[in-house]
Design an enzyme around this catalytic site. Structure first.
Site, short mmCIF file in Angstrom:
data_model
loop_
_atom_site.label_atom_id
_atom_site.label_comp_id
_atom_site.label_asym_id
_atom_site.label_seq_id
_atom_site.Cartn_x
_atom_site.Cartn_y
_atom_site.Cartn_z
N HIS A 161 -18.78 -38.81 -30.73
CA HIS A 161 -18.12 -37.27 -31.53
C HIS A 161 -17.37 -36.26 -30.86
O HIS A 161 -17.43 -35.90 -29.35
CB HIS A 161 -19.84 -36.65 -32.42
CG HIS A 161 -20.27 -37.16 -33.14
ND1 HIS A 161 -20.94 -38.59 -33.42
CD2 HIS A 161 -20.74 -37.00 -33.91
CE1 HIS A 161 -21.03 -38.76 -34.28
NE2 HIS A 161 -21.27 -38.08 -34.93
N LYS A 556 -25.00 -26.74 -42.16
CA LYS A 556 -24.54 -26.26 -42.80
C LYS A 556 -24.60 -26.41 -44.07
O LYS A 556 -23.98 -25.20 -45.02
CB LYS A 556 -23.09 -27.36 -42.21
CG LYS A 556 -21.78 -27.00 -43.01
CD LYS A 556 -20.88 -27.24 -42.37
CE LYS A 556 -20.77 -29.03 -43.02
NZ LYS A 556 -20.11 -29.50 -44.75
#
Length: 890
Positions: A161, A556
């Protein structure tokens, strides 16, 4: 007017910390490194650079200490006064300074760890595996505690990532500096060796200054594989067996090393690097094969060298240490396969049978690496069998210390890493599987996507055949929304194998990411275990099952507070389901480095998990800057592994499980109120009309995507009209850069206000581990935020209502966190962390001011004009510098 030196500037911060003094040795390191950087800036920077750096630094320190608007405005005016070229140099100077301060702080941590290890009594290491074992034994008895220790499993999984803002060249330069700083520590004050180390440090810092801080292009997936290998080569290969040794030393006392160890290897390393293709078109089946080959090359080389070292030192004469019959039989077998080498080794070691065997085993390991079929080992189990033959012979021959010394560490390394190093995991989006299956079921020509998806399964089969079944086989289905999403993987594997071959052995792992998916998880699991493929695999593994939980997208999706509570509820429900169905559950935590993505201290998070959700097994993702922060230095890596493993062991202690069970029941109503109110508050922001383009305007979200951090794209689509396609990393990264850190705390203030009972909340902080971890993590997140700078970023947009909503929630949350945690400010109960934040904040402010001026210039440019290259570069430089200063990105 006297301009402060770097050390004097540091002293200003130190005095502001009300007695929280920097340790003298660390102060000396910062003084040394700062003075060397100052010299480099004078010698290698353009005329006047050093003076401009000091001018901005003095102004930001003044603004930080007196907190007046006038002082802040003076600092901002200095940042705005620089030419773009000078601002570029200043940003680079501050970034190098942060790398050096971070190095000094890491060096101090290592120094403290070594001093602690040197004490005769180690009562202060209360969070070690050895101490946890003693406490656990007091609760459950020695035999049960020993069984749990032997079943312990810590499974970090390295991912690619893109959250490491530093180039690999920068990281390796800092690592060289670390070695020089250590040399400087041990050399005579003012002596030739110290002068030499200072000269070499000056050279390395000058190289850092001259090295371009930004990658010219995105790394390829293969580059990412090789980058992660550095953590293995430099640290993990030797650090992990040293952890085992430390635990065994503590448990066995004086007998340690003279008899078989109590400790079984409890670390397994996983990797997504080269296997995670969710949204990354550059990770192909070919890349996956290459990744496995690179990892195997590294571990086999390490094992070969270790076997050779042991062989060269194992000079025990047959008269003092007679070989066993099994060892002599092994010699005959090895000699017949490698006769010329055996004769040569026998001539050099005429009466040293154990040495001869080890040197031949090293040759067999080398043959495995070079794929010499005549000598290569078929699998690591056969190597272990040979090593244990040597070990048993040594023990029977009266040399137990040689049997259970370095040879034992090699055995631990083979048990931990096999011939594959890291268990390579594949991840793909459920929608891709569904699309490919629809095409296959329809017949006709196969698209490029379909062929690539099928080729991945063939790559897994190849890796299992080449490196062993542990080398690959876990297949993670991101955005799992139904049992069919999981069953599809086995169907695709059969398609890939064709009618005449067996598909690879697969452990299909659901990844539940959104709020709705987390709530649906138990029902999906209950359905999938009746699927024939799943049922068959459960039978083969004695009903072992992994389930992955996503922290990033859930945060999120509904905000950090509701996501944390939903994750806890999902874990509790899944663990209860697993208990009822006699399944050995391993929960895989998809945690990031930032607090908005499940970051924070891992050991406190483990102890806050629901009953039976750990049970001696903990798996989590480690990514970006976290990999090198936790595993870059051997001493820090050993401490981290020891701490986490201790927490895993204690998480299942009856006292800890009962504490979590009682707290969850007692504060269930509070949790419900917090979840509902925080989610509503979060939605009032992110679901407001026009929020997505406003977010892209007031943060460097778009520009973050230009940084060459990783091979994976920053978002799934091209539009910022919706957050649905925005990945969690740039969501967190952008808020962090704006010094708002919204992803880590937004909604908590409203949630606590909705509860309202301050005394009850303080009691919850003391008694409810999940709540305490949440409050402490938010405290860290807010401590790295800055009101005045945040307002400047929010002013870039034209939505005063949204800006006011953000700042009101920040103020409300900060007020509640301080009241609940106690003290007169954030992190008052964590003085070391508070010092680290305050140490850096004024200097981060300087970079933030440079970033703001670049953002304003880019935002104010005509829409049809090409972006100003100088301002864009300044922005990216400042992004890298702020990431170094805050010590996290996404």
């Amino acid at each position: 007017m006297h301009e402060p030196t770097p050390t004097e500037a540091l002293d200003l911060v130190g005095r502001h910390e009300a007695g929280q003094e920097i340790p003298e040795q660390m102060r000396g390191d910062v003084r040394l490194l700062g003075s060397l950087l100052g010299r480099v800036l004078r010698e290698s920077g353009s005329p006047g650079l050093y003076e401009d750096v000091e001018r901005l630094r003095t102004a930001t320190i003044q603004a930080y200490t007196d907190e007046s608007d006038e002082a802040f405005a003076r600092a901002a005016a200095i940042a705005d006064s620089f030419s773009v070229e000078r601002a570029d140099e200043v940003a680079r100077a501050f970034t190098v300074y942060f790398h050096l301060v971070n190095l000094a702080e890491e060096h101090q941590r290592v120094r403290v760890l070594r001093e602690r290890d040197g004490r005769p009594e180690r009562e202060d290491v209360a969070d070690s595996v050895a101490a946890a074992f003693v406490r656990l034994a007091e609760e459950v008895g020695d035999d049960t505690a020993l069984n749990r220790l032997r079943a312990l499993r810590f499974h970090p999984v390295f991912t690619a990532h893109p959250t490491e803002a530093r180039r690999r060249a920068i990281s390796t330069g800092i690592r060289r500096l670390s070695g020089l700083l250590e040399e400087h520590d041990t050399s005579v004050q003012g002596g030739a060796e110290q002068r030499r180390s200072q000269r070499r440090m000056l050279e390395e810092i000058d190289t850092l200054w001259r090295t371009a801080p930004l990658r010219p292009e995105k790394p390829s997936p293969t580059d990412e594989v090789r980058s992660v290998m550095a953590a293995f080569d430099d640290t993990l290969f030797t650090a992990v067996p040293h952890v085992y040794r430390r635990v065994d030393d503590a448990l066995q006392g004086p007998a340690a090393g003279s008899r078989a160890p109590i400790v079984q290897p409890f670390v397994r390393v996983g990797t997504w690097v080269g296997g995670d293709r969710d949204g990354n078109p550059y990770v192909t089946a070919k890349v996956t094969r290459t990744a496995a080959g690179i990892a195997s090359e590294h571990v086999l080389l390490g094992l070969e060298r270790a076997a050779n070292r042991i062989g060269r030192t194992l000079t025990l004469d047959a008269g003092t240490t007679p070989p066993s019959d099994a060892l002599l039989a092994l010699w005959t077998k090895l000699r017949s396969a490698d006769e010329d080498a055996a004769d040569e080794i026998a001539q050099r070691s005429p009466n040293e049978p154990h040495r001869r065997i080890m040197l031949l085993l090293a040759r067999r390991i080398a043959a495995t690496r070079t794929r010499n079929a005549d000598l290569a080992y078929r699998d690591p189990e056969h190597l272990l069998e040979d090593l244990r033959t040597v070990q048993a012979s040594l023990a029977a021959g009266g040399a137990p210390r040689q049997a259970y010394g370095h040879l034992q560490q090699l055995i631990w390394q083979v048990q931990t890493y096999g011939f594959h190093l890291a268990e390579l995991e594949v991840r793909q989006h459920s929608d891709v599987h569904a699309k490919v299956l629809a095409e296959l079921d329809a017949g006709g020509a196969r698209s490029e996507l379909t062929e690539e998806v099928l080729e991945v399964f063939r790559a897994i089969a190849y890796i299992q055949e080449r490196f062993g079944p542990r080398a690959a086989g876990r297949y993670i289905v991101s955005f799992t929304r139904s049992a069919q999403d999981l069953a599809n993987v086995h169907r695709l594997a059969r398609y890939a194998a064709g009618p005449d071959a067996q598909p690879p052995v697969l452990d299909v792992i659901p990844l539940f990411e959104t709020f709705d998916d987390l709530q649906a998880a138990p029902g999906i699991l209950a359905e999938i275990v009746d699927d024939p493929d799943f049922a068959a695999r459960l039978a083969q593994t004695e009903r072992r099952l992994e389930v992955m939980l996503g922290y990033s997208d859930s945060s999120k999706d509904v905000g950090p507070v509701a996501a944390n509570l939903a994750l806890y509820e999902a874990q509790a429900a899944i663990a209860e389901w697993a208990q009822q169905n006699r399944i050995e559950l391993t929960l895989f935590h998809g945690r990031g480095g930032a607090l908005g993505r499940g970051g924070g201290p891992a050991n406190s998070a483990i102890l806050a998990q629901p009953p039976h959700s750990v049970d001696g097994r903990f798996k989590l993702t480690e990514q970006g800057e976290v990999i090198f922060a936790r595993y870059g230095d051997p001493a820090i890596a050993m401490r981290h592994i020891d701490q986490v493993a201790a927490a895993i062991l204690m998480a299942s202690a009856p006292s800890n499980e009962e504490r979590n069970r009682r707290a969850a029941a007692r504060y269930a109503d509070i949790a419900r109120v917090m979840e509902e109110s925080s989610r509503e508050r979060f939605f009032s922001l992110v679901k407001a009309q026009g929020f997505a383009p406003w977010f892209a305007t007031v943060t460097p979200m778009e520009e973050v995507g230009l940084l060459a951090l990783g091979s994976r794209p920053a978002r799934r689509g091209l539009s910022v009209e919706s957050l649905e396609d925005l990945r969690a990393i740039p969501w967190v990264f952008a808020w962090t850069q704006a010094r708002i850190n919204l992803a880590g705390w937004f909604g908590l203030g409203t949630a606590l206000s909705a509860v309202g009972d301050e005394q009850m909340l303080r009691e919850a902080y003391e008694q409810w581990p999940l709540f305490r971890a949440m409050i402490d993590n938010v405290g860290m997140s807010l401590a790295k935020a800055d009101d005045r700078i945040a307002r400047k970023y929010l002013a870039l947009g034209d939505r005063a209502d949204l800006a006011e909503l953000v700042m009101d929630e920040m103020t409300l949350t900060r007020d509640w966190v301080i009241r609940i945690a106690g003290g007169d400010g954030l992190l008052a109960n964590k003085p070391v962390l508070q010092r680290a934040v305050k140490l850096r904040s004024p200097y981060v402010d300087a970079l933030s001011l440079l970033q703001l001026r670049a953002l304003r210039a880019l935002r104010d440019a005509p829409e049809d004009a090409a972006p100003d290259a100088g301002q864009q570069r300044l922005l990216l430089l400042s992004v890298s510098g702020v990431a170094a200063g805050l010590q996290n990105t996404g």
